[in-house]
Design an enzyme around this catalytic site. Sequence first.
Site, PDB file in Angstrom:
ATOM      1  N   ASP A 130       0.862  -1.178   0.000  1.00 48.36           N
ATOM      2  CA  ASP A 130       0.000   0.000   0.000  1.00 48.36           C
ATOM      3  C   ASP A 130       0.897   1.227   0.000  1.00 48.36           C
ATOM      4  O   ASP A 130       1.965   1.229   0.626  1.00 48.36           O
ATOM      5  CB  ASP A 130      -0.909   0.011   1.226  1.00 48.36           C
ATOM      6  N   ASP A 144      -6.868  -1.336  -4.970  1.00 45.45           N
ATOM      7  CA  ASP A 144      -8.001  -1.020  -4.098  1.00 45.45           C
ATOM      8  C   ASP A 144      -8.948  -0.026  -4.778  1.00 45.45           C
ATOM      9  O   ASP A 144     -10.166  -0.125  -4.647  1.00 45.45           O
ATOM     10  CB  ASP A 144      -7.512  -0.438  -2.771  1.00 45.45           C
TER      11      ASP A 144
END
Length: 169
Positions: A130, A144
Site C-alpha cells: 500500500d 483497491d
Amino acid sequence: MSATTPVRNRPPSRPRIRRGGLLIGALLLAGADLFIKAQAEANLSRGEVIETPLLTIKLLYNTGVAFSLGASLPTGVVVAGTGVIIAALLTWLTVSAPKMSRTSFAGGILVAGGAVGNFIDRLDGAGVVDYLHSGWFPTFNLADVFVTVGAAVLVLGMLRPGKDPENRA
C-alpha cells in the site's frame, strides 16, 4: 452433380469474446497495479515520504485484507481465503460477462483486475503493498481503487438494466 456448400470458418462466439475480454482486461489492470507497486517498493523502501496536496505517498504492507482485517491470521489462511473468494468472483464474472451491460462489464473488469493484482502481491507472504495515504482513510493502492470503483460501476450497471444497448433483447 450435387452442389457443395463451402465450409466457413466461423468467428469466435460473442460469449467467448466477452469472457476473454473480461479476463484480458483484468490481467492488464493487474499488471499495471503490480508494476506501480514494484515502483513504490523500489523508490520508497528507505522510508521516503512524498507529500502532495491530496495524498501522501509512503510504503506500507497490509498482511490482512480490507482495512487490515485478519492481519493476525497466518499468511496461508489469508491467501487461501482470498483465493477462494477471487476464484468464485472470477467464475461469476466470466459466466455473467456475455449478458452484462457495457457498464457492468467495465465494472467487472475493474473489480477482477484489482482483486487479482492484490492477490498476486499477497503471495510472497510480505503482505499487499500500500502506498497512497489520505490522512483520514487507511493507506491503499491502485488495486483497491480498481475494486472500489469497479464494484460501484458494476452495481450501477446492474441497477440500470436496459439502459445500455447491449442489454436489450
